[in-house]
Design an enzyme around this catalytic site. Structure first.
Site, short mmCIF file in Angstrom:
data_model
loop_
_atom_site.label_atom_id
_atom_site.label_comp_id
_atom_site.label_asym_id
_atom_site.label_seq_id
_atom_site.Cartn_x
_atom_site.Cartn_y
_atom_site.Cartn_z
N ILE A 133 0.82 -1.22 0.00
CA ILE A 133 0.00 0.00 0.00
C ILE A 133 0.84 1.25 0.00
CG2 ILE A 133 -2.14 -0.93 0.94
CD1 ILE A 133 -1.22 -0.13 3.70
N LYS A 193 4.85 -1.99 8.17
CA LYS A 193 5.96 -1.29 7.49
C LYS A 193 7.20 -2.13 7.64
CE LYS A 193 8.35 2.63 8.90
NZ LYS A 193 8.36 4.03 9.29
N ASP A 204 9.80 15.22 9.94
CA ASP A 204 9.47 14.75 8.59
C ASP A 204 7.98 14.99 8.33
OD1 ASP A 204 10.09 13.82 6.14
OD2 ASP A 204 10.25 11.71 6.71
N GLY A 214 8.49 3.89 0.43
CA GLY A 214 9.20 5.13 0.77
C GLY A 214 10.66 4.84 0.99
#
Ligand SMILES: *[C@@H]1O[C@H](CO)[C@@H](O)[C@H](O)[C@H]1NC(C)=O
Ligand SMILES: *[C@@H]1O[C@H](CO)[C@@H](O)[C@H](O)[C@H]1NC(C)=O
Ligand SMILES: *[C@@H]1O[C@H](CO)[C@@H](O)[C@H](O)[C@H]1NC(C)=O
Ligand SMILES: *[C@@H]1O[C@H](CO)[C@@H](O)[C@H](O)[C@H]1NC(C)=O
Ligand SMILES: *[C@@H]1O[C@H](CO)[C@@H](O)[C@H](O)[C@H]1NC(C)=O
Ligand SMILES: *[C@@H]1O[C@H](CO)[C@@H](O)[C@H](O)[C@H]1NC(C)=O
Ligand SMILES: *[C@@H]1O[C@H](CO)[C@@H](O)[C@H](O)[C@H]1NC(C)=O
Ligand SMILES: *[C@@H]1O[C@H](CO)[C@@H](O)[C@H](O)[C@H]1NC(C)=O
Ligand SMILES: *[C@@H]1O[C@H](CO)[C@@H](O)[C@H](O)[C@H]1NC(C)=O
Length: 800
Positions: free
Chosen positions: A482, A504, A600, A485
């Site tokens: 999905i 992740k 970030d 990065g």
């Protein structure tokens, strides 16, 4: 696996005359009694009786089958049968490189079943095919041979009891540049023996950019296969096409590759996240035991990030071209074609993978491009190109290896000792922890918080077994991908009871990657807030770096603003999302004794749940803020390209105001509906911040407003929003508002909008604008925060 990669030569295409009238040009439609026109080429009828020195019998066969083929199917209607060893001899006008293209189509005629043929083919002293059995469907074999005699002799030798056949034949003089020239090898202890004296076979010729180039569009009638089928993960790429951009002025030869090859490309799809470090990989089946020339064709045809185009090129896992800087290779001429040859040995794997990946060079925007690729097999020491003659692993390097072996053994044993000692320590520690956190071999994800809250290490969340994570994500299936990065990939995971979560998985094996991983878990387990993505657990088995979060149904804010087909958000939704994320960041800055700086903040890190409620995510590089008595922390610059606070960049002093700056950038994205950097736009618009600030400072919000928002009637809240964004983006840290002030202004804007809507609904004429109340967010926002802290913040709010 051992791969020796040599750089053969690098050259910018030199000027050549475009007219091509090959001195030797034999095109024969074998077995045919009449000439066959294929596009603009004439294949002659097969009456070369004088060329055939010895053939026991000449048999022509015909079929009415019309195979679909890349070459004109009329070539495959007839064939010549060679019953017995036969020599074709072609007088050569030029002693030079020639292309030999053999066409085979094994049809069944009245008298012959061509699929039962089995034969060998050689040219001069080179073996092209050995005991070859043509497969089903048309096959085209393409070779290049340096002819050093007055005649090119092609010999067909049927295997015992069988016969040979041929449907069509092409022999064409080749212009010089097409053949890799024998410049000494760079980057190698052993210079490669020149290909001049070898025969070559083109095994793959590929055009990147999801476009096939057909023989009629190539001066040498070459077929350039589309790369699409060879791509390993096509969701990471972008296909670009811009044939007009190919600049031929620097000298360019269509014999190297036609414009249509240079004018299309497959590039890294890094735009959604400038931090992305990804590889794009193509896989090609090859024969082992041969050396290959890999020719890469590059051409910068635009549509990419600003700044230099620098990237790495890999062959299997070795670096073929490190930090290739295309603009310097082409003297900064945009669109100038450029090609490079690399020689590599394939020893024991049947797949050659070619990758391009972002470079780690400073300032390089993660990008990469490939326009065309040729994989050319080089005949081996036996003068053969047939896999049956493949050489076993080379043994030549044995003596050299010996010295290294001894040195290696000495170093190795020391290393092994250290590693063993380390492992022992780790194992002992791990056993202790395992006993504490989860006992027994448990492969299902336990969502039960008690299990870890009772453990010795409540601080670091919930540790999951790798097996369970694999099961939940279908072993990290690409179908469940999905997001992607700089850190790695994000998958959707689910349990049998349909609970969903986001997984992740970090890829980076570097020290930094591990640090960020730990940091994120530690950060996330410290706080719990409605507007911060919550941690469910993690997994660090087998060096994995996996973090499991709550699943955010609606993905990233970014995806709802541009670049996707998702329905565009209305103004109120955008305001509410900004308010939610501002609350999350505000909480980070003020929610605990020491501020936490996210570092970030960007639209890709603001996630939306099923109710479009915003939550801030990705705390990989977050940092605890300055001590009470200090104003900043000094640190190496980290963050996302385009969102970085310029003052932080310049001074390396990190404060909460850096997050404010990044949030200001997000606000611009929200109101303009476009990415921070968009190279496809006119020059003055490429950089969102520059462009938007220019117009905002003149009070011309209308110039930059997202076209999807133009219909929204209420403008005052937008004006307010624009002003706030402008303040966030102040050059000087001191001029920027705090996150609390930003939140106040946003809530004010929402109030203005709501009042307006209410007024409109009631159809009231008189306007009344109420002053917004400073609301610190409802108590519901703060889940795990002690009441005293909430209270103190409310007091603070009243004072300010
Ligand atoms: C083959 O070439 C002829 C002559 O150029 C053309 O008329 C015909 O359509 C071509 N056939 C195919 C299948 O391309
Ligand atoms: C075959 O070769 C001979 C001698 O080279 C020539 O005279 C004759 O015309 C050729 N036949 C055909 C059909 O081309
Ligand atoms: C091919 O040649 C062999 C002998 O050389 C002969 O026995 C056989 O019949 C021939 N086949 C055809 C189809 O002519
Ligand atoms: C074909 O040519 C090669 C040399 O080029 C020769 O050795 C061989 O005998 C020839 N074969 C026939 C059938 O003439
Ligand atoms: C072809 O081979 C000959 C002799 O091996 C060599 O001298 C010549 O340079 C080669 N030609 C090319 C274009 O490589
Ligand atoms: C690639 O080309 C194929 C065939 O022309 C087409 O169906 C497909 O949509 C293309 N894919 C992309 C991503 O452009
Ligand atoms: C191609 O590049 C040259 C510089 O070498 C430039 O002068 C020329 O305008 C360019 N041509 C096109 C069509 O862009
Ligand atoms: C290797 O190449 C073959 C043929 O091109 C392909 O079918 C296969 O999937 C490839 N295997 C891998 C692991 O890439
Ligand atoms: C890209 O591929 C190369 C070669 O397989 C590998 O060494 C490198 O680590 C890869 N990089 C990423 C970010 O996957």
């Amino acid at each position: 696996m051992k791969i020796h990669t040599f750089l053969l030569f690098i050259s910018i295409l030199k000027c050549t005359c475009q007219e091509f009238d090959p001195p030797d040009n034999y095109l024969i439609d074998c077995g045919s009694t009449e000439n066959t026109r294929v596009d603009d080429r004439l294949f002659l009828a097969d009456n070369l009786n004088s060329s055939i020195l010895s053939t026991p019998e000449i048999i022509f066969v015909k079929t009415s089958d019309s195979p679909s083929s890349i070459y004109n199917s009329s070539l495959y209607k007839t064939a010549r049968i060679l019953n017995g060893s036969s020599n074709y001899s072609f007088p050569m006008k030029q002693r030079d490189w020639h292309l030999i293209r053999l066409h085979f189509f094994s049809f069944v005629s009245e008298t012959f079943d061509l699929s039962s043929a089995k034969f060998s083919v050689s040219a001069q002293k080179f073996i092209l095919l050995k005991s070859f059995r043509p497969p089903h469907g048309p096959v085209v074999k393409e070779y290049s041979v340096n002819v050093t005699t007055d005649n090119l002799v092609l010999t067909f030798t049927p295997s015992p009891g069988s016969f040979a056949f041929l449907n069509a034949l092409e022999i064409i003089s080749l212009p010089g540049q097409v053949i890799p020239d024998g410049t000494p090898a760079v980057n190698s202890q052993q210079p490669y023996t020149s290909v001049e004296t070898q025969a070559l076979e083109t095994v793959w010729r590929v055009n990147m950019g999801n476009e096939t180039v057909f023989p009629r569009n190539d001066k040498l009638s070459r077929y350039w296969l589309s790369d699409r089928e060879r791509l390993i993960n096509s969701n990471l790429v972008e296909f670009v096409s811009n044939v007009q951009a190919v600049n031929e002025t620097r000298g360019y030869s269509e014999f190297i590759a036609p414009r249509s090859v240079y004018g299309t490309a497959t590039k890294l799809h890094s735009q959604p996240d400038p931090n992305t470090i990804i590889n794009v990989t193509w896989s090609f089946g090859v024969d082992t035991g041969f050396d290959y020339v890999i020719r890469f064709h590059f051409c910068d045809i635009g549509n990419r990030s600003p700044g230099p185009l620098i990237f790495n090129v890999f062959l299997n896992s070795g670096v073929a071209l490190r930090d290739l800087d295309l603009s310097s290779k082409t003297s900064n001429v945009l669109g100038a074609p450029y090609y490079v040859d690399v020689i590599t040995r394939i020893n024991d794997i049947h797949n050659l993978s070619v990758s391009i990946g972002s470079s780690s060079v400073k300032n390089a925007y993660p990008d990469g491009i490939l326009n065309g690729l040729e994989i050319i097999k080089i005949s081996n020491s036996k003068g053969s190109l047939d896999p049956a003659d493949a050489e076993a692993q080379t043994t030549k390097r044995a003596s050299k290896t010996k010295v290294w072996l001894i040195v290696g053994l000495a170093i190795g044993s020391l290393l092994i000792f250290i590693v063993l000692a380390f492992l022992l320590v780790v194992m002992i520690r791990r056993r202790r922890r395992d006993n504490a956190v989860h006992s027994g071999e448990d492969h299902s994800i336990i969502m039960n918080r008690e299990s870890s809250e009772n453990s010795k290490y409540p601080q670091i969340g919930y540790r999951f077994p790798l097996m369970a994570v694999q099961e939940a994500t279908d072993n990290f299936s690409e179908n469940l991908l999905i997001g992607i990065g700089g850190f790695g990939k994000v998958y959707e995971g689910s349990l049998k009871d349909n609970t969903t979560f986001a997984v992740k998985r970090g890829i980076c094996q570097s020290q930094q990657g591990h640090k960020d991983f730990r940091n994120e878990i530690e950060m996330l387990s410290q706080f719990r807030h409605r507007h911060l993505v919550s941690l469910i657990g993690y997994c660090d088995e087998k060096d994995e770096m996996i973090i499991i979060y709550e699943y955010m149904e609606n993905g990233t804010l970014r995806d709802h603003l541009y670049g996707t087909n998702l329905p565009k958000l209305n103004w109120k939704q955008r305001l509410e999302i900004c308010i939610g994320s501002a609350r999350g960041i505000h909480y980070l800055h003020t929610g605990s004794a020491k501020a936490i700086i996210h570092r970030d903040v960007k639209s890709a890190n603001i996630l939306l749940d099923e109710n479009m409620m915003a939550k801030v995510g990705d705390f990989g590089i977050s940092k605890t803020g300055p001590e009470i008595d200090q104003t900043h922390v000094s640190t190496a610059v980290k963050g996302s390209f385009g969102y970085l606070d310029p003052e932080y960049l310049a001074t390396r002093k990190l404060t909460e105001k850096s997050d404010v700056y990044s949030f200001g950038v997000v606000m611009l994205e929200v109101i303009c509906g476009r990415p921070v950097i968009d190279p496809s736009l006119p020059r003055e618009m490429v950089n969102l911040i520059e462009w938007a600030l220019k117009w905002l400072s003149r009070g011309r919000l209308d110039k930059i407003l997202d076209p999807h928002l133009v219909d929204e009637i209420e403008q005052e809240s937008m004006q307010k929003f624009g002003e706030t964004a402008e303040k966030c983006l102040a050059e000087q840290v001191g001029d920027r508002p705090s996150m609390g002030d930003v939140l106040w202004n946003l809530e004010n804007a929402l109030q203005i909008l709501e009042n307006h809507q209410r007024l409109k609904e009631r159809n009231e004429v008189e306007q009344s604008v109420s002053i917004a109340q400073y609301s610190m967010g409802s108590l519901g926002d703060l889940e795990n925060v002690p009441m005293s802290k909430v209270f103190s913040k409310m007091v603070k709010a009243e004072i300010s």
